[in-house]
Design an enzyme around this catalytic site. Structure first.
Site, PDB file in Angstrom:
ATOM      1  N   GLU A  81       0.698  -1.135  -0.081  1.00  0.00           N
ATOM      2  CA  GLU A  81      -0.114   0.093  -0.070  1.00  0.00           C
ATOM      3  C   GLU A  81       0.797   1.445   0.044  1.00  0.00           C
ATOM      4  OE1 GLU A  81      -0.531  -2.636   1.933  1.00  0.00           O
ATOM      5  OE2 GLU A  81      -2.765  -3.224   1.460  1.00  0.00           O
TER       6      GLU A  81
ATOM      7  N   HIS B  48     -10.941  -4.060  10.835  1.00  0.00           N
ATOM      8  CA  HIS B  48     -11.676  -4.080   9.534  1.00  0.00           C
ATOM      9  C   HIS B  48     -13.114  -3.401   9.579  1.00  0.00           C
ATOM     10  CE1 HIS B  48      -8.698  -7.278   8.664  1.00  0.00           C
ATOM     11  NE2 HIS B  48      -9.221  -7.296   7.417  1.00  0.00           N
TER      12      HIS B  48
HETATM   13  C1  LIG Z   1      -2.117  -4.561   4.919  1.00  0.00           C
HETATM   14  C2  LIG Z   1      -3.020  -5.320   4.264  1.00  0.00           C
HETATM   15  N1  LIG Z   1      -3.247  -4.996   3.137  1.00  0.00           N
HETATM   16  C3  LIG Z   1      -4.392  -5.954   2.637  1.00  0.00           C
HETATM   17  C4  LIG Z   1      -5.192  -6.730   3.404  1.00  0.00           C
HETATM   18  C5  LIG Z   1      -6.184  -7.662   2.811  1.00  0.00           C
HETATM   19  N2  LIG Z   1      -5.974  -9.191   2.839  1.00  0.00           N
HETATM   20  C6  LIG Z   1      -6.283  -9.804   3.669  1.00  0.00           C
HETATM   21  S1  LIG Z   1      -5.353 -11.364   3.280  1.00  0.00           S
HETATM   22  C7  LIG Z   1      -4.746 -10.856   1.880  1.00  0.00           C
HETATM   23  C8  LIG Z   1      -3.819 -11.817   1.089  1.00  0.00           C
HETATM   24  C9  LIG Z   1      -2.668 -12.330   2.021  1.00  0.00           C
HETATM   25  O1  LIG Z   1      -2.176 -13.143   1.392  1.00  0.00           O
HETATM   26  P1  LIG Z   1      -0.854 -13.977   2.027  1.00  0.00           P
HETATM   27  O2  LIG Z   1       0.061 -13.158   2.940  1.00  0.00           O
HETATM   28  O3  LIG Z   1      -0.050 -14.991   0.882  1.00  0.00           O
HETATM   29  O4  LIG Z   1      -1.751 -14.811   2.974  1.00  0.00           O
HETATM   30  P2  LIG Z   1      -2.429 -16.122   2.824  1.00  0.00           P
HETATM   31  O5  LIG Z   1      -3.937 -15.272   2.689  1.00  0.00           O
HETATM   32  O6  LIG Z   1      -1.960 -16.619   1.395  1.00  0.00           O
HETATM   33  O7  LIG Z   1      -2.399 -17.053   3.760  1.00  0.00           O
HETATM   34  C10 LIG Z   1      -4.873  -9.414   1.654  1.00  0.00           C
HETATM   35  C11 LIG Z   1      -4.558  -8.769   0.555  1.00  0.00           C
HETATM   36  C12 LIG Z   1      -4.712  -6.925   4.560  1.00  0.00           C
HETATM   37  N3  LIG Z   1      -5.233  -7.854   5.484  1.00  0.00           N
HETATM   38  N4  LIG Z   1      -3.890  -6.259   5.291  1.00  0.00           N
END
Ligand SMILES: Cc1ncc(C[n+]2csc(CCOP(=O)(O)OP(=O)(O)O)c2C)c(N)n1
Ligand SMILES: Cc1ncc(C[n+]2csc(CCOP(=O)(O)OP(=O)(O)O)c2C)c(N)n1
Ligand SMILES: [Mg+2]
Ligand SMILES: [Mg+2]
Lengths: 330, 336, 336, 330
Positions: free
Chosen positions: C67, C136
């Site tokens: 971000e 959230h």
């Molecule tokens: C700073 C931030 N940006 C966006 C999000 C929204 N979000 C929640 S889970 C996710 C994907 C995370 O991917 P990863 O780190 O690979 O974890 P996984 O879900 O694959 O276990 C996103 C973008 C968030 N929680 N925090």
């Protein structure tokens, strides 16, 4: 130490420009240093003296339409990108007619007409902005390239790491220039970078990275040309890490520099002066004459004298300026 | 004769006394020692942490420019038994680590149903006047006051700075400790022994029955100057320094307004969703009948802080503006 | 018969129409396409950007979870000729990129003396009710409204969402576009042709002479429900939706209060340094004589948003609380 | 595929624990998946099924007094660190008696008594917290180690990069565990990581990093032991990157998974099930019997049944809970 061919192939005009740029930065900074001591210059001023070859070498690889985003130590970048020295001095004094109308000061000098997107008061603040400028160029279908300068300390900012990733993923036409001057304020790179290069981080994000001697204009220019041409041709981003220490303290007025070895600055000025290196190379190669160099020294001195004279004499901004430029419309 | 200290040294003394008292107190931030990884001398910090590392070896750390990591580390350390006092330098830099303040420090205890606490102090310099431009001159405590889970402290004197810092360190919740950069070298009588000034208790700097002035940080001094000018015309103002912005000591303000019927709130930060506006709203909502005239806010403009000294000096309220505000409110007759 | 759209589709239509109209409009964020770097199908976005990449190939980008970099990139792109519309997903995530909002987007134009502009839109989901917990479910627009240089928009209906998004995109200043997550699937009549609703102009949802209710986002609907209940007892409330929080249309509120003499402000975010408090203060300071009773704020508590549905449902104001607030303020006789 | 010696040297009890942990996670997640479909479970639930060997392998290298900080996909980490399954289920249902009193939910499950510092709704949110927990251990002179879990997508967060740097500079006793499950929501690693490993970034920050098969409990355990023991002995931080894909969508309820290959999940369940791998290894080595495994399967099923029954039957939190725990005192 640049080879004769490397020097001569650049051509007289560009050699003169390069020297004039570096000398102007040096003269500007030395003069700001002495003027600051008189108490007439307000605020926080971070001098670039010692690192001139970096700004000059990188910007020598750029077109006027290309973009740069600078740091809190931005005078050198601004001058190298072509900003008006008098308008810069007016800005540093906070006077009317300054590049930013006196509202920005040393830490926010910018000239969007020249692609200078601004110094920045936040460490690594320029990196995300440059991703945006590069994205803009790509979207608009121009061949512009955007360059972000960042310090060794700023390179530890999360926003910088994210910018490396975003630039790599979006294959943006941008170049990240890390200026490792050995310190982040009074903290040494052997501590805050564990003595490692930032270049290896960039490679881990998937972009080429090179470490160069920041005291050598020609080394910087070569690396910059390679990265900028690649970016311009759609090859994506790259990082250049330049090693060159600052001649002055972190910030004018408040840095006793006790953290530096006693004779460090003397040694730098004696043995690691990019202007001396440049003169040695161009004179050695017979590309420029001592007279030509002396002429530039003289005209630059006059230019900076005039800038200071104008800045001191200039009026403060109108009080009404306090409330303008907050929005385009509100 | 009373001992006097600068605001900066008063904070330093609080840090030292609390570190001596409680081994769980640690201090870190950029250049809080100053000189790590350099060939020269250590001890190049210039703020309240200067020299602290010599008194408490190993308990003062220098951090790389990684605010998200080290402010987050303060939260993690606080939740696991330490009492970190972290230095953000300029409060403007909260921008690069705001998640740690907004979503981690402030919410951790609530999110885990009270099974953790976050006794961390985040020190930050705020305010206009240092000729640093828009990114180094904000106040921002109004943002923190809006966030449940945070406490916000903003001392205006050396004595308060020491007593409030001691309370902030001993407090079991995250505290944003706001140090006005223009007050660092203001001096005042400061007792040598450790003392705690309770959070959430305002200080009445000056009594007066004609108008209540609530002022924050450096503005307290402008308010006092204004009150002195007004006193010459027989207008007696009470000057209240909230000292803590969250929790806010509304009662002290209410009591004064019940006597004076007039309220002027002074804050150098922008009015919109700011402390001045909030205090005016509190009084309007809860002591409406006590007000003889509308509450008046005297604040900085809705603009970033300019660099040029001429412009910057026109940004914050000053004694003249406060005097004018008081005169105009007290001029109003009782409500018809 | 009028065409109806969901709030979400209304935003999507605004994006599509502006992208068609102006090639400098681009869109990016995490999963704004959805499926990049995967073996399966593209187009897994679920919000207003779903399918947009097919209509505008190359002008919709997916971003890694960076971000700070991509919001900052929006600033850089906006300052160099584009009009980016960036997706932050939940507004809570502004924590990880707040510097880009606070110190870059908001201040760039001022710091460079007007020599640049930042026509960027930052879309973000806000509000309670989705059972997402403390990180959230925040509102946070009060933080943005405190920051000079930002504009803040918070539509409460599908029609407003479209018209305000079109204005936000055409606007030359950075706009925080706040989308209430519980309104996404609320439907309303939405004209098909592009139309711009000017920023800074409130909408009077309902006229009434007895009390003025100012409500934000989803609270507008609670306020209307309350007004309908009160109308049965002959208490007629004006319900004003500011639509834009910065700049704030105070005049529309003032005019109504001059008629009604009573003000109730409803916002689901915490009161302290929040919009409700700010609006109450504006009226108290500028229309004091028009008020027959104190302004009343009806807000969320000074607490993070809990996860448990039972607790979360008790967090935001509702029609009953608004009804009670209106009854108690109008019950007061003219000031004595 | 673990060697017989690798398996047997671990000893029966720990093998039984490991299997029980992984089976409990699997059973818990499969059951939450089906219960979520009934609409009774509120909010955002991110299931860990498929990645069990990572949580189990890493936590098998930890003591109860060690710390972990988790992600939004935290059930597996919580179970592996020993959190009570019924109290977790109560939390996920938002009921009284939940680990966080129902105030946290799936994305904030924590148990500080067990060193589980919490799931986190912010990507990479756990990394800075873990730096702090590790700093705390170091300052208090304990030999505790702190482990931060982060996803492949979260690894792109600036806060994560800064945490790597801070941990390296402060030589903190912590381990960063990257769980590369191939996706960040619907974005693939070949895009957002450009197909590169996060491990190389960690090395660039000056810490050792290893990439392991996240479907193999023994591989994960070996890497974890090495990193944890080094950290415990003052060797500083390390990173472990585990490759293991999730069996379910990003989030319950709203992910059609159209971005995945049609048969991808079937292939995973058939060929890359860490529980099958484990059973194969321990049975092959004759370290455990089929009956022992069946017994665990049965008791775990009963445990999860009971947890769901209790959670469904439990009352909501008292309304007064809305305003408690905001501060210790205010
Ligand atoms: C700073 C931030 N940006 C966006 C999000 C929204 N979000 C929640 S889970 C996710 C994907 C995370 O991917 P990863 O780190 O690979 O974890 P996984 O879900 O694959 O276990 C996103 C973008 C968030 N929680 N925090
Ligand atoms: C995010 C942030 N944190 C802290 C600061 C305060 N600060 C200003 S300059 C500086 C040191 C920067 O070091 P480096 O990036 O190496 O640049 P240099 O000064 O050496 O040119 C610091 C810490 C800042 N401006 N921004
Ligand atoms: Mg440096
Ligand atoms: Mg992932």
């Amino acid at each position: 130490m640049a080879t004769t061919s490397a020097v001569t192939q650049l051509g007289r005009d560009r050699l003169l420009d390069a020297y004039r740029t570096m000398r102007t930065i040096r003269q500007f900074e030395e003069r700001v240093h002495t003027e600051f001591a008189t108490g007439e210059i307000p605020g926080a001023v971070h001098l670039y003296a010692g690192q001139e070859a970096v700004a000059a070498g990188v910007c020598a690889a750029l077109n006027e339409t290309d973009y740069i985003a600078s740091t809190h130590r931005g005078h050198g970048h601004a001058i190298a990108k072509g900003c008006d020295v008098t308008a810069m001095m007016l800005e540093i004094y906070g006077k009317a007619g300054g590049l930013c109308g006196g509202k920005g000061g040393s830490m926010h000098i910018a000239d969007f007409d020249l692609g200078m997107l601004g110094a920045n008061g936040v460490a690594a603040g320029g990196a995300p902005l440059v991703c945006g400028a590069a994205l803009s160029a790509k979207m608009r279908g121009t061949d512009q390239v955007a360059v972000a300068f960042v310090g060794d300390g700023g390179a530890n900012q999360g926003a910088f790491a994210e910018s490396l990733n975003l630039a790599a993923v979006w294959e943006l036409p941008c170049v990240f220039v890390v200026e490792d001057n050995g310190y982040a304020q009074a903290t040494g790179t052997s501590y805050h970078l564990r003595g490692l290069n930032v270049a290896s981080r960039a490679r881990a994000y998937g972009m080429p990275a090179e470490v160069v001697d920041g005291y050598d204009f020609f080394d910087v220019l070569d690396a910059a040309n390679e990265a900028v041409i690649a970016a311009r041709q759609g090859g994506g981003p790259a990082l250049i890490e330049c090693k060159a220490m600052r001649f002055f303290g972190h910030m004018e007025g408040m840095d006793g520099q006790a953290y530096r070895a006693a004779d460090e600055v003397d040694r730098l000025r004696a043995d690691h002066d990019c202007l001396d290196n440049f003169a040695r190379d161009v004179l050695g190669a017979g590309a420029l004459t001592a007279d030509e160099i002396a002429e530039i020294d003289g005209s630059v001195a006059a230019l900076v004298d005039e800038a200071v004279r104008v800045a001191k004499a200039a009026p403060a901004p109108e009080l009404s300026e306090l409330l303008t430029d907050v929005y385009v419309s509100y | 004769m009373e001992r006097t200290l600068s605001y900066l040294d008063a904070i330093a003394e609080a840090l030292e006394q609390e570190m001596r008292r409680d081994p769980s107190v640690i201090v870190f931030g950029e250049d809080n020692i100053g000189g790590m990884g350099c060939e020269g001398k250590l001890g190049n910090a210039w703020g309240p942490t200067k020299g602290l590392h010599e008194k408490f070896p190993g308990r003062v750390l220098d951090a790389p420019i990684t605010e998200s990591a080290f402010v987050g580390a303060a939260v993690g350390a606080a939740a696991t038994g330490l009492r970190p006092v972290v230095d953000l330098l300029f409060v403007d830099f909260v921008g690069v680590c705001f998640d740690q303040v907004l979503n981690q420090a402030a919410k951790l205890r609530y999110m885990v149903g009270g099974r953790a606490k976050v006794p961390a102090v985040l020190r930050a310099m705020w305010g206009t006047g240092m000729r640093r431009g828009a990114q180094h001159s904000q106040s921002l405590f109004s943002l923190f006051a809006h966030v449940p889970g945070l406490k916000v402290v903003a001392p205006s004197s050396a004595a308060d700075a020491k007593g409030l810092m001691i309370s902030a360190i001993r407090d079991d919740d995250p505290v944003m400790f706001m140090e006005h950069k223009l007050l660092y070298f203001s001096r005042g009588a400061v007792p040598e022994d450790p003392y705690a000034i309770p959070l959430g208790v305002a200080r009445t700097e000056r009594e007066g029955g004609d108008c209540t002035i609530v002022a924050i940080g450096r503005m307290v001094h402008e308010a006092v100057a204004a009150a002195n000018i007004l006193a010459e015309d027989g207008i007696e103002c009470a000057v209240i320094d909230p000292r803590t912005l969250s929790p806010f000591d509304a009662e002290t303000v209410y009591e004064s307004v019940e006597r004076t019927g007039h309220l002027v709130v002074v804050d150098e930060s922008p009015r919109q969703c700011g402390m001045a506006s909030d205090i005016a709203a509190l009084v309007a909502e809860n002591r409406f009948r006590a007000l003889r005239n509308h509450p008046t806010t005297v604040t900085g403009p809705h603009a970033p802080v300019p660099f040029s000294p001429t412009l910057e000096d026109a940004y914050p309220p000053n004694a003249d503006r406060i005097v004018a505000a008081v005169r105009s409110t007290v001029a109003a007759k009782d409500r018809v």
